[in-house]
Write an enzyme that holds these catalytic residues in place. Structure first.
Site, PDB file in Angstrom:
ATOM      1  N   LYS A  62       0.857  -1.179   0.000  1.00 19.86           N
ATOM      2  CA  LYS A  62       0.000   0.000   0.000  1.00 19.86           C
ATOM      3  C   LYS A  62       0.892   1.227   0.000  1.00 19.86           C
ATOM      4  O   LYS A  62       1.722   1.394   0.911  1.00 19.86           O
ATOM      5  CB  LYS A  62      -0.901   0.013   1.228  1.00 19.86           C
ATOM      6  CG  LYS A  62      -2.201   0.786   1.049  1.00 19.86           C
ATOM      7  CD  LYS A  62      -3.168   0.017   0.147  1.00 19.86           C
ATOM      8  CE  LYS A  62      -4.605   0.496   0.339  1.00 19.86           C
ATOM      9  NZ  LYS A  62      -5.544  -0.273  -0.502  1.00 19.86           N
ATOM     10  N   HIS A  70      21.111  28.150 -11.462  1.00 23.80           N
ATOM     11  CA  HIS A  70      21.926  29.217 -12.040  1.00 23.80           C
ATOM     12  C   HIS A  70      21.319  30.603 -11.797  1.00 23.80           C
ATOM     13  O   HIS A  70      20.103  30.796 -11.890  1.00 23.80           O
ATOM     14  CB  HIS A  70      22.088  29.008 -13.542  1.00 23.80           C
ATOM     15  CG  HIS A  70      22.803  27.752 -13.891  1.00 23.80           C
ATOM     16  ND1 HIS A  70      24.092  27.490 -13.500  1.00 23.80           N
ATOM     17  CD2 HIS A  70      22.394  26.665 -14.613  1.00 23.80           C
ATOM     18  CE1 HIS A  70      24.469  26.311 -13.960  1.00 23.80           C
ATOM     19  NE2 HIS A  70      23.456  25.789 -14.630  1.00 23.80           N
ATOM     20  N   THR A  80      -3.501  -5.555   0.784  1.00 24.77           N
ATOM     21  CA  THR A  80      -2.885  -4.240   0.942  1.00 24.77           C
ATOM     22  C   THR A  80      -3.674  -3.380   1.919  1.00 24.77           C
ATOM     23  O   THR A  80      -3.112  -2.511   2.580  1.00 24.77           O
ATOM     24  CB  THR A  80      -2.774  -3.522  -0.417  1.00 24.77           C
ATOM     25  OG1 THR A  80      -4.069  -3.274  -0.946  1.00 24.77           O
ATOM     26  CG2 THR A  80      -1.968  -4.356  -1.401  1.00 24.77           C
TER      27      THR A  80
END
Length: 323
Positions: free
Chosen positions: A28, A275, A73
């Site tokens: 899960k 930059h 799950t």
């Protein structure tokens, strides 16, 4: 009438198949759990995003659809929330250790558990000093604001015998406004970048570090202290290194962590160079004395490297997106 296939019935034909099952896992993903610890009037928050991946004897569910070895799950999701209550959340690492141990030791078909956790930090909102009690400012011990810095990360892997803990962070933006240069590089007919002897150095740090704690016989690290100290040494190295290249700064950040934290053997960085270019103000009759910059978000230089304790083998994936 619908006839349900019998689990395992296709086994006879499986041997004739020209394909075989490879690595597989299930679980899960992204269970968002918030744990409030109430210490009287003072509350504490742990805010986690927990993903569980389990692997082991799962061939039959793929070949025939038999779920006899499958832990749903939904059960893994429920376990995450139940463990937040039963064990608390001392740290992301400790919580992941509890979960991984549980899944591997409680379910015979499961041989390996991998727990990935993102932690989101909150800081307490302070009360104002005067004339505030009437609006409830005496209760600010349970008021928080989400911190806008990094996201803390950890991945816990357990196979029933050995542990591998890789922690880290992402989206930690840092900048040096000076003490950075870039010159003496290779130049060819396509080079237009001017050499810089005083530039802004900025990056958005993604880092992972691997602990040398691998079995229960060893003394477990103090996870919270370790995280704070790793971040401290990382930032100090960034601030204190007179940089001739981002690569040099990266190495100093990793080396400072290795030298100061005995529980860590390996650090991997991915540092995009954010930059900043000086803006030409001469058309307006203005001189730009390293004051006004254009921040370019792309394209960006991407500097990546691993720093290791001498004698150790690298185990953190080169591509951090695979963690």
């Amino acid at each position: 009438m619908t006839v349900r296939p019998q689990p395992g019935r296709p086994a006879a034909s499986r041997s004739s198949r020209p394909v075989v099952l490879g690595q597989n896992q299930y679980g899960k993903a992204e269970n968002r759990v918030v744990k409030i610890t109430r210490d009287g009037a003072t509350h504490h928050i742990k805010d986690l995003n927990v993903s569980v991946a389990l692997s082991g004897d799962m061939e039959e569910v793929h070949y025939s659809g038999s779920n006899a070895s499958v832990l749903p799950t939904d059960t893994t999701k429920n376990t995450v929330f139940a463990f937040a209550k039963e064990h608390g959340i001392e740290s992301a690492e400790q919580f992941g250790v509890h979960l991984a141990r549980h899944f591997v030791t409680s379910q015979e078909p499961i041989h390996r558990a991998r727990i990935r956790i993102e932690e989101y930090s909150w800081e307490r909102i302070p009360a104002s000093d005067a004339n505030s009690r009437f609006i409830g400012a005496d209760e600010v011990k349970h008021s928080f604001v989400r911190q806008g810095q990094e996201t803390r990360l950890t991945q816990i892997t357990y196979d029933g015998e050995r542990w591998e803990i890789v922690s880290g962070l992402k989206d930690l933006v840092v900048m040096n406004s000076t003490n950075s240069e870039f010159w003496g590089y290779v130049k060819d007919k396509y080079t237009t970048l001017p050499e810089a002897y005083d530039r802004i150095l900025a990056t958005q740090v993604a880092a992972r570090w691997r602990f040398n704690w691998t079995d229960d016989e060893q003394c477990m690290p103090q996870w919270e202290t370790s995280y704070r100290q790793v971040k401290k040494h990382m930032l100090e190295a960034f601030a204190e290194t007179y940089s001739l290249s981002l690569q040099q700064t990266l190495y100093q950040m990793g080396a400072r962590i290795i030298n100061h934290r005995a529980e860590i053997d390996e650090v991997r960085f991915s540092l995009p160079n954010k930059h900043h270019f000086l803006v030409d103000l001469e058309p307006f009759g203005l001189k730009n004395d390293n004051e006004v910059y254009f921040a370019a978000d792309r394209p960006y230089g991407l500097i990546e490297a691993t720093v290791l304790r001498d004698g150790c083998e690298p185990r953190i994936p080169e591509d951090l997106t695979n963690l």
